[in-house]
Write a protein that holds these residues in place. Structure first.
Motif, PDB file in Angstrom:
ATOM      1  N   GLU A  18       0.862  -1.186   0.000  1.00 17.06           N
ATOM      2  CA  GLU A  18       0.000   0.000   0.000  1.00 17.06           C
ATOM      3  C   GLU A  18       0.894   1.230   0.000  1.00 17.06           C
ATOM      4  O   GLU A  18       2.089   1.132   0.271  1.00 17.06           O
ATOM      5  CB  GLU A  18      -0.859   0.030   1.270  1.00 17.06           C
ATOM      6  N   GLY A  19       0.279   2.395  -0.199  1.00 16.60           N
ATOM      7  CA  GLY A  19       1.055   3.626  -0.087  1.00 16.60           C
ATOM      8  C   GLY A  19       1.743   3.721   1.259  1.00 16.60           C
ATOM      9  O   GLY A  19       2.912   4.081   1.363  1.00 16.60           O
ATOM     10  N   ARG A  20       1.017   3.348   2.319  1.00 20.06           N
ATOM     11  CA  ARG A  20       1.533   3.541   3.675  1.00 20.06           C
ATOM     12  C   ARG A  20       2.477   2.427   4.131  1.00 20.06           C
ATOM     13  O   ARG A  20       2.965   2.481   5.266  1.00 20.06           O
ATOM     14  CB  ARG A  20       0.374   3.618   4.655  1.00 20.06           C
ATOM     15  N   LEU A  22       5.493   0.690   5.104  1.00 22.49           N
ATOM     16  CA  LEU A  22       6.857   1.121   5.394  1.00 22.49           C
ATOM     17  C   LEU A  22       7.845   0.094   4.858  1.00 22.49           C
ATOM     18  O   LEU A  22       7.510  -1.089   4.708  1.00 22.49           O
ATOM     19  CB  LEU A  22       7.039   1.284   6.906  1.00 22.49           C
ATOM     20  N   CYS A  60      11.898   1.932   9.153  1.00 21.09           N
ATOM     21  CA  CYS A  60      10.576   2.313   9.662  1.00 21.09           C
ATOM     22  C   CYS A  60      10.216   3.726   9.238  1.00 21.09           C
ATOM     23  O   CYS A  60       9.129   4.197   9.529  1.00 21.09           O
ATOM     24  CB  CYS A  60      10.516   2.195  11.189  1.00 21.09           C
ATOM     25  N   THR A  61      11.141   4.433   8.590  1.00 20.46           N
ATOM     26  CA  THR A  61      10.895   5.833   8.249  1.00 20.46           C
ATOM     27  C   THR A  61      11.127   6.075   6.760  1.00 20.46           C
ATOM     28  O   THR A  61      11.724   7.064   6.344  1.00 20.46           O
ATOM     29  CB  THR A  61      11.735   6.759   9.146  1.00 20.46           C
ATOM     30  N   ALA A  62      10.674   5.114   5.958  1.00 19.99           N
ATOM     31  CA  ALA A  62      10.684   5.276   4.504  1.00 19.99           C
ATOM     32  C   ALA A  62       9.552   4.405   3.970  1.00 19.99           C
ATOM     33  O   ALA A  62       9.294   3.324   4.506  1.00 19.99           O
ATOM     34  CB  ALA A  62      12.015   4.815   3.928  1.00 19.99           C
ATOM     35  N   PHE A  63       8.870   4.898   2.950  1.00 18.99           N
ATOM     36  CA  PHE A  63       7.805   4.110   2.341  1.00 18.99           C
ATOM     37  C   PHE A  63       8.394   3.190   1.279  1.00 18.99           C
ATOM     38  O   PHE A  63       9.231   3.608   0.474  1.00 18.99           O
ATOM     39  CB  PHE A  63       6.749   5.030   1.712  1.00 18.99           C
ATOM     40  N   ALA A  65       7.063   2.101  -1.385  1.00 16.47           N
ATOM     41  CA  ALA A  65       6.771   2.551  -2.745  1.00 16.47           C
ATOM     42  C   ALA A  65       7.753   3.618  -3.219  1.00 16.47           C
ATOM     43  O   ALA A  65       8.029   3.735  -4.409  1.00 16.47           O
ATOM     44  CB  ALA A  65       5.341   3.093  -2.816  1.00 16.47           C
ATOM     45  N   ASP A  66       8.306   4.395  -2.259  1.00 14.01           N
ATOM     46  CA  ASP A  66       9.263   5.455  -2.613  1.00 14.01           C
ATOM     47  C   ASP A  66      10.611   4.848  -3.010  1.00 14.01           C
ATOM     48  O   ASP A  66      11.448   5.535  -3.572  1.00 14.01           O
ATOM     49  CB  ASP A  66       9.441   6.394  -1.406  1.00 14.01           C
ATOM     50  N   LEU A  67      10.817   3.568  -2.672  1.00 16.00           N
ATOM     51  CA  LEU A  67      12.100   2.927  -2.917  1.00 16.00           C
ATOM     52  C   LEU A  67      11.983   1.831  -3.971  1.00 16.00           C
ATOM     53  O   LEU A  67      12.835   0.945  -4.052  1.00 16.00           O
ATOM     54  CB  LEU A  67      12.653   2.365  -1.593  1.00 16.00           C
TER      55      LEU A  67
ATOM     56  N   PHE B   4      -3.127   6.161   1.957  1.00 16.78           N
ATOM     57  CA  PHE B   4      -3.162   7.301   1.031  1.00 16.78           C
ATOM     58  C   PHE B   4      -2.729   6.789  -0.325  1.00 16.78           C
ATOM     59  O   PHE B   4      -2.169   5.692  -0.450  1.00 16.78           O
ATOM     60  CB  PHE B   4      -2.207   8.417   1.506  1.00 16.78           C
ATOM     61  N   PHE B   6      -0.136   7.008  -3.237  1.00 18.10           N
ATOM     62  CA  PHE B   6       1.261   7.434  -3.350  1.00 18.10           C
ATOM     63  C   PHE B   6       1.596   7.706  -4.809  1.00 18.10           C
ATOM     64  O   PHE B   6       1.363   6.867  -5.669  1.00 18.10           O
ATOM     65  CB  PHE B   6       2.183   6.321  -2.821  1.00 18.10           C
TER      66      PHE B   6
END
Lengths: 161, 262
Positions: A18-20, A22, A60-63, A65-67, B4, B6
């Motif tokens: 999911e987006g959220r 981690l 724990c402080t990166a998503f 999906a961002d990686l 949310f 992304f």
């Protein structure tokens, strides 16, 4: 749910996220790599540190999906090919650099990042680099000793506090 | 954390368009935003990552100006700005811990304007220009109080232009648990004057200590500051330190920064 792909410990892997989601949850629940520990889940303790494209990151402080597409190394990637303990892990065992062991995956990964940047750190540099990794058992002395030993340096000169 | 959508655009234009969505918010390194989303202090419907935008990355040195892309991490500034602007690199190297520095970004720090963050002191202490997708904002007009800036809704910082000082340094008194500045002072000496910016101390966020600037302009030395004290009226008072303690730290950290810069 979108699929997120990463090269983890040298192998291409993918799982839904999911987006959220981690990075820590993606590794532990998505890929089953539970060696990455979630300690505080508030970015403070460093137990969840992994390497992302070679740099220490709090998982724990990166998503996830961002990686997407990143190269990640976790504690599972630190052993030798034959399954024996890697150099840093062996030093933590030899120098009793852990007691309960919960913070150890993050300590080992931060040490790997440090030694890649600075192969022969001083004691002060080790303490400074590991300031984002909290250990509630050891008092750090044997962790510093283990890191110095893993970098091939003499540990007898370290202050015996 | 609430879920949310992304999205990760690759250009500033696409990011601005994505931010036009209802309840959309930009995500930079996430070292503050992600913990605040976990605490449900923030719950965007759409999160627009700025980390995939090439034009917001990297450092450019041109004459006496250093331009840093807003999505450049602290770790990168700490190493790549060291030759051109050691005072800025030194500040970046003191933010958080190594893992935070590998994700946290300049633009994220300035846009959040935490009253104890380090980067606002460098931006205000150099009179930097904050470049956004829409305009250029002088640092003196950018910081409007705790967690408040001149940025409009959906406006993104794309880069920051720092005038490189002749001498500069950051004096930071570390709050060891959070690794934020309990009080931090950035001092920069230019041909035409000195700027002194203080973070971590005031209820109104980063501010310039003009009495110290005037004293240092005629004599750039720690001695020039003797007898000067910063009023404690608007200082933060919490379990880490009283207002008077922070006011005292402002003077001490200013002197240390001057010595380090000399």
């Amino acid at each position: 749910m979108p699929r997120v792909s990463m090269k983890v410990n040298g192998k291409p892997m993918a799982a839904e996220a999911e987006g959220r989601t981690l990075l820590s949850a993606y590794l532990r629940e998505g890929l089953g790599l539970t060696g990455t520990h979630v300690g505080c889940d508030t970015s403070q303790c460093g137990a969840c540190v992994v390497l992302v494209d070679g740099a220490a990151v709090k998982a724990c402080t990166a998503f996830a999906a961002d990686l997407d597409g990143a190269e990640v190394t976790t504690i599972e990637g630190m052993a030798n090919a034959d399954g024996s303990l890697g150099r840093i892990q062996q030093a933590f065992q030899d120098y009793h650099g852990l007691q309960c062991g919960f913070c150890t995956p993050g300590m080992v990964m931060s040490t790997a990042a440090l030694l890649a940047e600075n192969p022969k750190p001083t004691e002060d540099e080790v303490r400074h680099y590991l300031e984002g990794n909290i250990c509630r058992c050891t008092g750090y002395q044997n962790i510093v000793r283990a890191v110095m030993a893993a970098s091939g340096q003499d540990t007898t000169a370290l202050a015996a506090e | 954390m609430h879920n949310f959508e992304f999205v990760k655009p690759s250009t500033v234009a696409d990011a601005v368009q994505a931010l036009a969505a209802e309840e959309a918010q930009p995500l930079s390194g996430g070292q503050t935003l992600i913990p605040s989303m976990k605490a449900r202090l923030n719950a965007p419907e759409v999160l627009v990552s700025l980390m995939g935008i090439a034009e917001m990355q990297g450092i450019r040195h041109e004459g006496d100006m250093l331009e840093v892309g807003a999505a450049t991490t602290h770790a990168r500034v700490a190493t790549e700005a060291a030759a051109a602007f050691p005072g800025l690199a030194g500040l970046a190297a003191q933010i958080g811990d190594p893992a935070v520095r590998n994700r946290g970004t300049l633009g994220g720090s300035l846009a959040n304007n935490d009253p104890s963050a380090c980067y606002p002191a460098a931006a205000l202490g150099t009179g930097a220009v904050i470049v956004t997708n829409a305009r250029e904002i002088a640092a003196d007009d950018f910081f409007l109080g705790m967690f408040t800036t001149a940025l409009d809704e959906d406006e993104i910082i794309t880069s920051v232009r720092f005038p490189i000082p002749q001498k500069s340094a950051y004096g930071k008194f570390l709050q060891p648990a959070s690794r934020f500045a309990l009080t931090g002072v950035f001092v920069a000496k230019y041909a035409d004057g000195v700027r002194v910016a203080v973070t971590g101390a005031s209820e109104n966020g980063v501010f310039r200590w003009s009495e110290a600037e005037a004293a240092l302009a005629s004599d750039f030395s720690a001695e020039a500051l003797s007898g000067l004290s910063c009023p404690a009226d608007d200082m933060i008072a919490d379990l880490h330190g009283s207002a008077a303690y922070r006011a005292h730290l402002v003077a001490v950290m200013t002197r240390r920064a001057v010595v380090a810069a000399s």
